[in-house]
Scaffold this motif. Structure first.
Motif, PDB file in Angstrom:
ATOM      1  N   UNK A  53       0.813  -1.216   0.000  1.00 20.77           N
ATOM      2  CA  UNK A  53       0.000   0.000   0.000  1.00 20.77           C
ATOM      3  C   UNK A  53       0.848   1.269   0.000  1.00 20.77           C
ATOM      4  N   UNK A  54       2.160   1.116  -0.275  1.00 24.28           N
ATOM      5  CA  UNK A  54       3.002   2.288  -0.487  1.00 24.28           C
ATOM      6  C   UNK A  54       3.615   2.896   0.752  1.00 24.28           C
ATOM      7  N   UNK A  55       3.663   2.154   1.847  1.00 24.71           N
ATOM      8  CA  UNK A  55       4.190   2.718   3.098  1.00 24.71           C
ATOM      9  C   UNK A  55       5.631   3.189   2.964  1.00 24.71           C
ATOM     10  N   UNK A  56       6.462   2.405   2.272  1.00 23.80           N
ATOM     11  CA  UNK A  56       7.858   2.785   2.094  1.00 23.80           C
ATOM     12  C   UNK A  56       8.037   3.751   0.929  1.00 23.80           C
ATOM     13  N   UNK A  74      -0.606  -4.898  -6.116  1.00 23.80           N
ATOM     14  CA  UNK A  74      -0.592  -3.795  -5.160  1.00 23.80           C
ATOM     15  C   UNK A  74      -1.980  -3.279  -4.844  1.00 23.80           C
ATOM     16  N   UNK A  75      -2.223  -2.966  -3.593  1.00 26.05           N
ATOM     17  CA  UNK A  75      -3.475  -2.344  -3.209  1.00 26.05           C
ATOM     18  C   UNK A  75      -3.462  -0.885  -3.631  1.00 26.05           C
ATOM     19  N   UNK A  76      -4.607  -0.229  -3.655  1.00 29.80           N
ATOM     20  CA  UNK A  76      -4.644   1.183  -4.038  1.00 29.80           C
ATOM     21  C   UNK A  76      -3.934   2.045  -2.985  1.00 29.80           C
ATOM     22  N   UNK A  84       6.320   8.808  -8.279  1.00 27.07           N
ATOM     23  CA  UNK A  84       6.152   7.368  -8.055  1.00 27.07           C
ATOM     24  C   UNK A  84       5.528   6.733  -9.293  1.00 27.07           C
ATOM     25  N   UNK A  85       6.200   5.713  -9.800  1.00 27.42           N
ATOM     26  CA  UNK A  85       5.679   4.906 -10.899  1.00 27.42           C
ATOM     27  C   UNK A  85       5.331   3.519 -10.346  1.00 27.42           C
ATOM     28  N   UNK A  86       4.073   3.116 -10.480  1.00 30.59           N
ATOM     29  CA  UNK A  86       3.618   1.839  -9.938  1.00 30.59           C
ATOM     30  C   UNK A  86       3.525   0.818 -11.066  1.00 30.59           C
ATOM     31  N   UNK A  87       4.140  -0.346 -10.850  1.00 29.29           N
ATOM     32  CA  UNK A  87       4.142  -1.416 -11.848  1.00 29.29           C
ATOM     33  C   UNK A  87       3.593  -2.683 -11.219  1.00 29.29           C
ATOM     34  N   UNK A  88       2.738  -3.377 -11.949  1.00 22.21           N
ATOM     35  CA  UNK A  88       2.239  -4.675 -11.510  1.00 22.21           C
ATOM     36  C   UNK A  88       2.924  -5.764 -12.324  1.00 22.21           C
ATOM     37  N   UNK A  89       3.379  -6.810 -11.642  1.00 18.80           N
ATOM     38  CA  UNK A  89       3.986  -7.893 -12.385  1.00 18.80           C
ATOM     39  C   UNK A  89       4.990  -8.678 -11.573  1.00 18.80           C
ATOM     40  N   UNK A  90       5.606  -9.646 -12.227  1.00 20.48           N
ATOM     41  CA  UNK A  90       6.561 -10.562 -11.628  1.00 20.48           C
ATOM     42  C   UNK A  90       7.974 -10.056 -11.883  1.00 20.48           C
ATOM     43  N   UNK A 118      -0.097 -17.757  -2.189  1.00 18.40           N
ATOM     44  CA  UNK A 118      -0.306 -16.438  -1.587  1.00 18.40           C
ATOM     45  C   UNK A 118       0.138 -15.353  -2.569  1.00 18.40           C
ATOM     46  N   UNK A 119      -0.489 -14.197  -2.507  1.00 14.37           N
ATOM     47  CA  UNK A 119      -0.151 -13.057  -3.362  1.00 14.37           C
ATOM     48  C   UNK A 119      -0.218 -13.413  -4.846  1.00 14.37           C
ATOM     49  N   UNK A 120      -1.121 -14.311  -5.181  1.00 17.23           N
ATOM     50  CA  UNK A 120      -1.305 -14.636  -6.577  1.00 17.23           C
ATOM     51  C   UNK A 120      -0.252 -15.556  -7.164  1.00 17.23           C
ATOM     52  N   UNK A 121       0.629 -16.106  -6.346  1.00 16.48           N
ATOM     53  CA  UNK A 121       1.660 -17.026  -6.849  1.00 16.48           C
ATOM     54  C   UNK A 121       1.018 -18.389  -7.080  1.00 16.48           C
ATOM     55  N   UNK A 122       1.011 -18.836  -8.333  1.00 21.08           N
ATOM     56  CA  UNK A 122       0.340 -20.091  -8.669  1.00 21.08           C
ATOM     57  C   UNK A 122       1.321 -21.237  -8.877  1.00 21.08           C
ATOM     58  N   UNK A 123       2.554 -20.918  -9.285  1.00 18.65           N
ATOM     59  CA  UNK A 123       3.541 -21.943  -9.609  1.00 18.65           C
ATOM     60  C   UNK A 123       4.663 -21.931  -8.577  1.00 18.65           C
ATOM     61  N   UNK A 124       4.915 -23.070  -7.977  1.00 18.86           N
ATOM     62  CA  UNK A 124       5.982 -23.193  -6.987  1.00 18.86           C
ATOM     63  C   UNK A 124       7.345 -23.101  -7.670  1.00 18.86           C
ATOM     64  N   UNK A 125       8.215 -22.239  -7.145  1.00 16.90           N
ATOM     65  CA  UNK A 125       9.592 -22.124  -7.617  1.00 16.90           C
ATOM     66  C   UNK A 125      10.507 -22.243  -6.404  1.00 16.90           C
ATOM     67  N   UNK A 126      11.164 -23.388  -6.281  1.00 14.28           N
ATOM     68  CA  UNK A 126      11.947 -23.684  -5.090  1.00 14.28           C
ATOM     69  C   UNK A 126      12.984 -22.613  -4.797  1.00 14.28           C
ATOM     70  N   UNK A 127      13.644 -22.118  -5.830  1.00 16.82           N
ATOM     71  CA  UNK A 127      14.691 -21.118  -5.639  1.00 16.82           C
ATOM     72  C   UNK A 127      14.298 -19.761  -6.203  1.00 16.82           C
TER      73      UNK A 127
END
Length: 228
Positions: A53-56, A74-76, A84-90, A118-127
Protein backbone atom coordinates in the motif's frame (compact mmCIF):
# COMPACT_ATOMS: atom_id res chain seq x y z
CA UNK A 1 -19.71 -6.78 50.01
CA UNK A 2 -19.12 -9.12 47.09
CA UNK A 3 -16.42 -6.85 45.63
CA UNK A 4 -14.63 -6.81 49.00
CA UNK A 5 -14.73 -10.60 49.19
CA UNK A 6 -13.53 -10.86 45.58
CA UNK A 7 -10.54 -8.61 46.30
CA UNK A 8 -9.73 -10.62 49.40
CA UNK A 9 -9.90 -13.88 47.44
CA UNK A 10 -7.61 -12.55 44.70
CA UNK A 11 -5.15 -11.34 47.29
CA UNK A 12 -4.90 -14.91 48.60
CA UNK A 13 -5.24 -16.66 45.22
CA UNK A 14 -3.98 -14.33 42.46
CA UNK A 15 -5.71 -14.66 39.11
CA UNK A 16 -3.32 -16.55 36.82
CA UNK A 17 -2.08 -14.59 33.82
CA UNK A 18 -3.14 -15.99 30.47
CA UNK A 19 -0.19 -16.85 28.24
CA UNK A 20 0.04 -14.50 25.26
CA UNK A 21 -0.48 -15.92 21.78
CA UNK A 22 2.78 -15.42 19.91
CA UNK A 23 2.10 -13.78 16.54
CA UNK A 24 3.50 -11.20 14.12
CA UNK A 25 1.95 -8.13 15.76
CA UNK A 26 4.38 -5.21 15.71
CA UNK A 27 6.68 -6.70 13.09
CA UNK A 28 6.02 -3.95 10.56
CA UNK A 29 6.83 -1.26 13.14
CA UNK A 30 10.33 -2.72 13.41
CA UNK A 31 10.80 -3.37 9.70
CA UNK A 32 9.53 -0.02 8.44
CA UNK A 33 11.45 1.94 11.06
CA UNK A 34 14.67 0.05 10.23
CA UNK A 35 14.38 0.81 6.52
CA UNK A 36 13.35 4.43 7.12
CA UNK A 37 16.29 5.02 9.45
CA UNK A 38 18.84 3.60 6.96
CA UNK A 39 17.55 5.39 3.86
CA UNK A 40 19.73 8.46 3.38
CA UNK A 41 18.36 11.74 2.09
CA UNK A 42 18.01 11.96 -1.68
CA UNK A 43 17.93 12.85 -4.43
CA UNK A 44 18.15 9.45 -6.09
CA UNK A 45 16.21 6.61 -7.65
CA UNK A 46 14.68 3.88 -5.48
CA UNK A 47 12.98 0.59 -6.31
CA UNK A 48 10.31 -0.62 -3.87
CA UNK A 49 10.01 -4.39 -4.29
CA UNK A 50 6.63 -5.56 -3.00
CA UNK A 51 5.27 -2.08 -2.45
CA UNK A 52 1.90 -3.14 -0.99
CA UNK A 53 0.00 0.00 0.00
CA UNK A 54 3.00 2.29 -0.49
CA UNK A 55 4.19 2.72 3.10
CA UNK A 56 7.86 2.79 2.09
CA UNK A 57 7.24 4.59 -1.20
CA UNK A 58 5.88 7.70 0.43
CA UNK A 59 8.76 7.74 2.87
CA UNK A 60 11.28 7.55 0.02
CA UNK A 61 9.48 10.30 -1.89
CA UNK A 62 9.60 12.57 1.14
CA UNK A 63 13.34 11.95 1.39
CA UNK A 64 13.79 13.21 -2.15
CA UNK A 65 13.70 10.02 -4.24
CA UNK A 66 11.95 9.08 -7.43
CA UNK A 67 10.46 5.62 -6.92
CA UNK A 68 9.59 2.68 -9.11
CA UNK A 69 7.17 0.54 -7.09
CA UNK A 70 6.52 -3.09 -8.00
CA UNK A 71 4.01 -5.59 -6.66
CA UNK A 72 2.20 -8.64 -7.99
CA UNK A 73 -1.08 -7.21 -6.77
CA UNK A 74 -0.59 -3.80 -5.16
CA UNK A 75 -3.48 -2.34 -3.21
CA UNK A 76 -4.64 1.18 -4.04
CA UNK A 77 -2.36 3.81 -2.54
CA UNK A 78 -4.23 6.31 -0.33
CA UNK A 79 -2.20 9.07 -2.01
CA UNK A 80 -0.65 9.91 -5.37
CA UNK A 81 2.64 11.57 -6.30
CA UNK A 82 4.29 12.39 -9.65
CA UNK A 83 7.60 10.88 -8.51
CA UNK A 84 6.15 7.37 -8.06
CA UNK A 85 5.68 4.91 -10.90
CA UNK A 86 3.62 1.84 -9.94
CA UNK A 87 4.14 -1.42 -11.85
CA UNK A 88 2.24 -4.68 -11.51
CA UNK A 89 3.99 -7.89 -12.38
CA UNK A 90 6.56 -10.56 -11.63
CA UNK A 91 10.09 -9.34 -10.94
CA UNK A 92 11.56 -12.36 -12.73
CA UNK A 93 9.51 -11.84 -15.89
CA UNK A 94 9.53 -8.07 -16.37
CA UNK A 95 12.12 -6.06 -18.30
CA UNK A 96 13.61 -3.78 -15.66
CA UNK A 97 16.70 -1.56 -15.90
CA UNK A 98 20.09 -2.81 -14.76
CA UNK A 99 22.41 -0.69 -12.57
CA UNK A 100 19.71 1.98 -12.26
CA UNK A 101 18.83 2.24 -8.58
CA UNK A 102 20.54 3.92 -5.65
CA UNK A 103 18.37 1.98 -3.20
CA UNK A 104 16.25 -1.13 -3.33
CA UNK A 105 13.65 -1.42 -0.58
CA UNK A 106 12.86 -5.08 0.07
CA UNK A 107 10.61 -5.16 3.12
CA UNK A 108 9.39 -8.67 3.93
CA UNK A 109 8.92 -9.54 0.27
CA UNK A 110 11.59 -11.86 -1.09
CA UNK A 111 10.57 -14.71 1.24
CA UNK A 112 7.31 -15.03 -0.72
CA UNK A 113 8.84 -15.35 -4.19
CA UNK A 114 8.05 -18.80 -5.57
CA UNK A 115 5.93 -19.90 -2.59
CA UNK A 116 2.64 -20.92 -4.19
CA UNK A 117 -0.69 -20.08 -2.61
CA UNK A 118 -0.31 -16.44 -1.59
CA UNK A 119 -0.15 -13.06 -3.36
CA UNK A 120 -1.31 -14.64 -6.58
CA UNK A 121 1.66 -17.03 -6.85
CA UNK A 122 0.34 -20.09 -8.67
CA UNK A 123 3.54 -21.94 -9.61
CA UNK A 124 5.98 -23.19 -6.99
CA UNK A 125 9.59 -22.12 -7.62
CA UNK A 126 11.95 -23.68 -5.09
CA UNK A 127 14.69 -21.12 -5.64
CA UNK A 128 12.55 -18.18 -6.71
CA UNK A 129 13.82 -16.13 -3.77
CA UNK A 130 17.46 -16.73 -4.73
CA UNK A 131 16.78 -15.79 -8.34
CA UNK A 132 15.00 -12.62 -7.20
CA UNK A 133 17.97 -11.51 -5.10
CA UNK A 134 20.33 -11.94 -8.04
CA UNK A 135 17.96 -10.00 -10.32
CA UNK A 136 17.76 -7.20 -7.77
CA UNK A 137 21.54 -7.18 -7.46
CA UNK A 138 21.86 -6.46 -11.17
CA UNK A 139 19.41 -3.57 -10.80
CA UNK A 140 21.54 -1.81 -8.18
CA UNK A 141 24.04 0.83 -9.18
CA UNK A 142 27.65 -0.17 -8.39
CA UNK A 143 27.48 1.81 -5.13
CA UNK A 144 23.80 1.11 -4.52
CA UNK A 145 22.35 -0.47 -1.39
CA UNK A 146 19.52 -2.81 -0.57
CA UNK A 147 17.51 -2.32 2.62
CA UNK A 148 15.95 -5.69 3.38
CA UNK A 149 13.96 -7.32 6.18
CA UNK A 150 13.21 -11.06 6.23
CA UNK A 151 11.93 -13.85 8.48
CA UNK A 152 14.82 -15.53 10.32
CA UNK A 153 15.02 -18.66 12.45
CA UNK A 154 15.56 -22.32 11.80
CA UNK A 155 15.40 -22.92 8.06
CA UNK A 156 11.84 -23.64 6.97
CA UNK A 157 9.28 -23.21 4.23
CA UNK A 158 5.96 -22.38 5.90
CA UNK A 159 3.61 -23.10 2.99
CA UNK A 160 1.66 -21.19 1.76
CA UNK A 161 2.94 -18.21 3.73
CA UNK A 162 6.70 -17.66 3.51
CA UNK A 163 10.22 -18.99 3.90
CA UNK A 164 12.29 -18.62 7.07
CA UNK A 165 16.04 -18.06 6.71
CA UNK A 166 18.51 -19.81 8.96
CA UNK A 167 22.08 -21.08 8.92
CA UNK A 168 21.69 -22.86 5.58
CA UNK A 169 19.39 -20.66 3.50
CA UNK A 170 20.47 -17.20 4.67
CA UNK A 171 24.00 -17.37 3.17
CA UNK A 172 22.49 -18.53 -0.13
CA UNK A 173 20.02 -15.63 -0.11
CA UNK A 174 22.76 -13.07 0.52
CA UNK A 175 25.25 -14.55 -1.94
CA UNK A 176 26.92 -11.76 -3.91
CA UNK A 177 26.18 -9.13 -1.26
CA UNK A 178 28.16 -7.55 1.57
CA UNK A 179 26.35 -7.04 4.89
CA UNK A 180 27.02 -3.45 5.94
CA UNK A 181 24.60 -3.47 8.86
CA UNK A 182 22.40 -6.09 10.51
CA UNK A 183 19.89 -6.21 13.36
CA UNK A 184 17.81 -9.06 14.75
CA UNK A 185 14.67 -9.26 16.86
CA UNK A 186 12.83 -12.15 18.52
CA UNK A 187 9.55 -12.52 20.35
CA UNK A 188 9.33 -13.97 23.84
CA UNK A 189 6.39 -15.52 25.66
CA UNK A 190 4.88 -12.09 26.38
CA UNK A 191 4.42 -11.54 22.61
CA UNK A 192 6.80 -8.56 22.65
CA UNK A 193 9.77 -8.06 20.33
CA UNK A 194 13.26 -7.93 21.85
CA UNK A 195 16.60 -7.14 20.18
CA UNK A 196 18.68 -10.29 19.76
CA UNK A 197 22.03 -11.46 18.48
CA UNK A 198 22.45 -13.37 15.23
CA UNK A 199 22.84 -16.77 16.88
CA UNK A 200 19.67 -16.40 18.93
CA UNK A 201 17.68 -15.24 15.91
CA UNK A 202 18.83 -18.03 13.61
CA UNK A 203 18.06 -20.62 16.30
CA UNK A 204 14.49 -19.34 16.77
CA UNK A 205 11.88 -22.02 16.10
CA UNK A 206 9.29 -20.56 13.70
CA UNK A 207 5.63 -21.34 14.19
CA UNK A 208 3.00 -22.13 11.59
CA UNK A 209 -0.75 -21.71 11.25
CA UNK A 210 -2.88 -23.41 8.57
CA UNK A 211 -5.22 -20.51 7.75
CA UNK A 212 -3.82 -17.24 9.12
CA UNK A 213 -0.33 -15.93 8.30
CA UNK A 214 -0.58 -13.34 11.08
CA UNK A 215 -0.71 -16.15 13.66
CA UNK A 216 2.66 -17.49 12.56
CA UNK A 217 5.88 -16.16 14.07
CA UNK A 218 9.61 -16.04 13.40
CA UNK A 219 12.61 -13.90 14.26
CA UNK A 220 13.25 -10.74 12.22
CA UNK A 221 16.45 -10.05 10.32
CA UNK A 222 17.12 -6.52 9.06
CA UNK A 223 20.05 -5.74 6.76
CA UNK A 224 21.82 -3.06 4.75
CA UNK A 225 23.44 -4.79 1.77
CA UNK A 226 25.81 -3.64 -0.95
CA UNK A 227 27.28 -5.47 -3.93
CA UNK A 228 30.23 -7.74 -3.22
Amino acid sequence: MSSVLRKAKHAILPVPKQEAIINLSGSRDIEWSYIASRLRMGPGYAFDFGCGFGNMCIHAVQKGYKVMALDLEPGPFPWTHPNVEIIRGDLLKLELPDQAFDYILNCSTVEHVGVAGRYGVAVEETDGDLAAMQRLRRMLKPAGKMLITIPCGRDAAIVPWHRVYGKERLPKLLNGYVIEDEAYWVKRNDNVWYPADRGTALAYVPSAHPTNAFLTCYALGCFVLSKA
